[in-house]
Design a protein around this motif. Structure first.
Motif, PDB file in Angstrom:
ATOM      1  N   UNK A 178       0.823  -1.200   0.000  1.00  0.00           N
ATOM      2  CA  UNK A 178       0.000   0.000   0.000  1.00  0.00           C
ATOM      3  C   UNK A 178       0.863   1.258   0.000  1.00  0.00           C
ATOM      4  N   UNK A 179       1.957   1.173   0.707  1.00  0.00           N
ATOM      5  CA  UNK A 179       2.873   2.302   0.757  1.00  0.00           C
ATOM      6  C   UNK A 179       3.579   2.474  -0.594  1.00  0.00           C
ATOM      7  N   UNK A 180       3.976   1.365  -1.172  1.00  0.00           N
ATOM      8  CA  UNK A 180       4.613   1.419  -2.489  1.00  0.00           C
ATOM      9  C   UNK A 180       3.646   2.027  -3.498  1.00  0.00           C
ATOM     10  N   UNK A 181       2.402   1.618  -3.375  1.00  0.00           N
ATOM     11  CA  UNK A 181       1.358   2.111  -4.264  1.00  0.00           C
ATOM     12  C   UNK A 181       1.210   3.633  -4.153  1.00  0.00           C
ATOM     13  N   UNK A 182       1.228   4.124  -2.912  1.00  0.00           N
ATOM     14  CA  UNK A 182       1.132   5.571  -2.701  1.00  0.00           C
ATOM     15  C   UNK A 182       2.294   6.310  -3.357  1.00  0.00           C
ATOM     16  N   UNK A 183       3.473   5.763  -3.167  1.00  0.00           N
ATOM     17  CA  UNK A 183       4.639   6.376  -3.803  1.00  0.00           C
ATOM     18  C   UNK A 183       4.477   6.377  -5.316  1.00  0.00           C
ATOM     19  N   UNK A 184       4.016   5.244  -5.796  1.00  0.00           N
ATOM     20  CA  UNK A 184       3.868   5.123  -7.239  1.00  0.00           C
ATOM     21  C   UNK A 184       2.899   6.176  -7.771  1.00  0.00           C
ATOM     22  N   UNK A 185       1.746   6.304  -7.112  1.00  0.00           N
ATOM     23  CA  UNK A 185       0.755   7.281  -7.547  1.00  0.00           C
ATOM     24  C   UNK A 185       1.355   8.683  -7.624  1.00  0.00           C
ATOM     25  N   UNK A 186       2.059   9.031  -6.550  1.00  0.00           N
ATOM     26  CA  UNK A 186       2.591  10.376  -6.452  1.00  0.00           C
ATOM     27  C   UNK A 186       3.674  10.616  -7.507  1.00  0.00           C
ATOM     28  N   UNK A 187       4.584   9.677  -7.611  1.00  0.00           N
ATOM     29  CA  UNK A 187       5.696   9.843  -8.545  1.00  0.00           C
ATOM     30  C   UNK A 187       5.213   9.788  -9.990  1.00  0.00           C
TER      31      UNK A 187
END
Ligand code: ADP
Ligand code: MG
Length: 711
Positions: A331-340
């Motif tokens: 979920x955290x990786x996903x958040x980073x992915x969305x933002x980046x």
């Protein structure tokens, strides 16, 4: 030696002679003098010497052997609830014996229960008798003999002759009261002393480990650790990394005039804080060198580490190298992915490049495509979970690895990760492969003493300033008995457009229980406030479902997000301004601080409620309350980390399941910071000028573990 004893010794880690001599007493008994029976105080452990007056088996209140003994001053009884006929014989009337034990009772009924028996008239020991930690299958006398033998056999070469420390100044050892103790002990002297101290030693200085002999030993231990960390650093610096200098202009063939990092600054929509600018400079300076960077970026929750990471990634990509960003949870990786993705995808697209997403639960075809893009270099930035990126990805040219929330990783994990990346690079490009730079991010600031010990091989950058416009989070402790009241207030606030997290209790051992708990709470809240749209998030949900719930919350469609600790790190929804943490007493302070950091990100005043269960007693224990009170008192992550370390100790604080070997056994970072400072100054000198002694020292203290760290 029987196999059973061997096993018992192994269990205590007592294999080599050095292990035995480093196995130090828990406490001591004084058998150096005989105390007249009449002078022994109630509760005092003494050695008496007396003659047996009677020896009989009593049957009431239960079967026991009762022996009356007498010396010139008076008499007392020795009682044995378990005994052999041979013992009874050895205590025949008229025998003189010595007994060592605790004297109990008043003048009329003085007795020792299960004293240890010794022969009378033998010479008395001249030193205190050590009492060692023993496991099952060992006895004190046996272990004592083994340790005495080891002390005799072993040659302890002094690895800290004065020559080694003249340039850093004399060792800062404490000097207890009394003359003649202020001297520097060799290791051999210190150990012999600690195993068999003379009877006149102030016992307090042994118990609180302030005696110079103890200090000497702690210096040894701390030095071993400093040496190994310095060596690891040296070994790393002997490797080569690509020098990624900051590009001032875009490449000719690329669409933009500006390099990526400059374009990113234009699209983020805010100004960097001074602290962010400073750490970006520190990171950029490291990456411009051809020595692998190994840097920790620490900053309180919400301090804006993500954009710093993104800028580092841009500098790397500007230089033509790929960057991997890994997070501990999907979920955290996903958040980073969305933002980046939002920030960088358009910029990369103009260059014919892209951002790749790699996670555990991904469609085969999609995954294969991503892997191919990473291998070809089309995907310049790769975001995913640690597990996935570590195990299965081949990069065309990896320049930078960014690891989020690194405090979960011990030194060993970091090293093995780095080695694996290097091996992979070597396979891909031939012998003299370049190693990627590494940037680790943590929202749990590492207290200074810890940074100097367990993280001494890292460089540290700290974001010590929050972005402007944040309102501090107000924290309240609320007893679970006032739950209904709390739910009603929460409902009112959410109806006014605010959003809330409701974090469910952590149940360490059981994911299943965790889940049922979160589900029950979710149902409870829904029943209480049916008009408020709610989402439930837990670790067992399929990824797509998780994503849908997160998206619903991020968009504002859901007013309340009930979650297990999956949101513990990194989730960023600025409109959320309320946080309720259930069973707050079960969380570590740093964890609570991380959770609390999910709110207070927008301009609305934010609140965090720590719900605590009072249990049957109706009261929370004092330590639990103290811990939670720290959360109310301060919003400063450093202060909280310091208290957390104090309460939990380094092993748990770092979240590493320690083998025991890598933690300090003797030194205590709370009291021994001055010794640590001294060894920290000493270590580089020794490595440079007396590498022979340094190597011997590390071998002695770290043994096989040291070979592993070197590899
Ligand atoms: P953390 O350090 O906890 O990972 P984030 O990187 O998630 O923090 O940043 C928290 C929030 O602050 C994000 O919404 C981010 O866009 C925003 N932010 C970061 N830096 C700044 C800044 N200099 N000014 C304003 N907002 C910022
Ligand atoms: Mg973050």
């Amino acid at each position: 030696m029987t196999p059973a004893i061997r096993k018992a010794l192994d269990k205590l880690g007592l294999v080599r002679d050095i292990d035995l001599v480093l196995h130090l007493p828990l406490r001591y008994e004084d058998e150096t003098k005989v105390v007249p029976i009449a002078q022994a105080r109630d509760g005092q452990t003494v050695l008496i010497e007396a003659q047996v007056q009677s020896c009989e088996i009593q049957l009431q209140p239960r079967r026991q052997l009762v022996v009356t003994v007498q010396d010139a001053s008076g008499s007392c009884q020795l009682r044995f609830l378990h005994f052999y006929p041979s013992q009874q014989k050895a205590m025949a009337v008229g025998t003189r014996l010595r007994a060592h034990g605790e004297m109990r009772g008043g003048f009329w009924g003085r007795q020792m229960v299960h004293p240890q028996l010794r022969k009378a008239d033998a010479p008395l020991p001249t030193a205190l008798t050590p009492v060692y930690p023993i496991g099952k299958g060992l006895t004190q006398p046996y272990l004592r003999r083994m340790i005495v033998a080891a002390l005799q056999r072993i040659t302890l070469v002094e690895t800290l002759p004065q020559e080694c420390w003249t340039h850093v100044g004399p060792p800062p050892v404490a000097v207890p009261d009394g003359a003649g103790t202020q001297r520097w002990w060799t290791l051999a002297q210190a150990l012999r002393f600690l195993h068999h101290p003379p009877p006149d030693v102030p016992l307090q200085t042994l118990e609180d480990r302030s005696h110079p002999a103890w200090q000497r030993l702690k210096v040894e231990e701390l030095l071993a650790q400093q040496l190994s960390q310095w060596r690891i650093r040296q070994i790393r610096q002997a490797h080569a990394a690509p020098a990624l200098a900051v590009r001032q202009r875009g490449r000719k063939e690329e669409a933009g005039e500006l390099p990526l990092h400059a374009q990113l600054l234009e699209v983020i929509g805010f100004e960097l804080t001074a602290a962010q600018r400073r750490v970006v400079e520190e990171i950029a300076a490291d990456m411009a060198r051809s020595v692998p960077m190994h840097r920790l970026l620490q900053g309180d929750v919400g301090s804006g580490k993500t954009v710093v990471a993104a800028l580092a990634a841009c500098i790397c990509m500007d230089a033509g190298y790929q960057c991997a960003l890994m997070a501990p949870t999907e979920i955290l990786a996903e958040q980073h992915f969305q933002k980046l993705q939002a920030w960088l995808a358009p910029l990369l697209q103009a260059r014919g490049k892209r951002v790749a997403w790699l996670a555990g639960k991904q469609k085969k075809k999609e995954r294969a495509q991503m892997l191919a893009d990473v291998a070809s270099g089309e995907a310049m930035l790769v975001v995913g979970t640690h597990a996935v990126i570590q195990d299965s990805v081949d990069f065309r040219a990896l320049g930078l690895v960014i690891i989020d929330e690194q405090h979960r990783f011990g030194v060993e994990q970091r090293l093995s990760l780095r080695n694996r990346q290097r091996d992979r690079a070597a396979q891909a490009t031939g012998d003299d492969a370049l190693e990627p730079h590494m940037l680790m991010m943590s929202a749990t600031p590492i207290p200074r003493t810890l940074a100097m010990t367990y993280y001494a091989d890292l460089s540290v950058s700290t974001i010590d300033e929050l972005p402007p416009g944040r309102t501090p989070v107000v924290t309240r402790l609320v007893a679970d008995s006032r739950r209904d009241e709390l739910i009603a207030r929460l409902a009112r606030q959410v109806r006014q457009g605010r959003q809330a997290y409701w974090v469910c209790p952590l149940i360490e051992e059981s994911e299943v229980l965790d889940l049922s708990n979160a589900t029950a709470t979710f149902e409870e809240l829904q029943a209480a406030i049916p008009d408020v749209p709610m989402g439930l998030l837990h670790s067992r949900m399929p990824v797509a479902e998780k994503q849908a719930v997160m998206a619903g919350f991020a968009s504002g469609a859901l007013g309340v997000l009930v979650a297990t600790t999956v949101i513990e790190v990194g989730v960023d929804v600025p409109n959320a301004s309320l946080m309720v943490i259930e069973h707050a007493e079960r969380f570590g302070l740093s964890q609570l601080h991380q959770l609390r950091g999910r709110v207070g990100r927008g301009s609305a005043a934010s609140a965090c409620v720590l719900l605590y269960a009072t249990g049957d007693s109706g009261k929370l224990s004092d330590t639990a309350k103290d811990r939670l009170r720290a959360m109310v008192e301060t919003n400063d992550g450093f202060e909280i980390a310091r208290r957390d370390l104090e309460i939990r100790g380094p092993g748990e604080f770092m979240g590493v399941h320690q083998s025991g070997a890598s933690l300090l056994r003797f030194a205590d970072l709370g009291t021994d910071a001055h010794l640590l400072e001294w060894t920290r100054a000493l270590a580089p000198w020794m490595l440079a000028h007396r590498p022979d002694l340094a190597e011997l020292h590390m071998q002695r203290w770290l043994g096989g573990k040291w070979d592993y760290l070197k590899a």
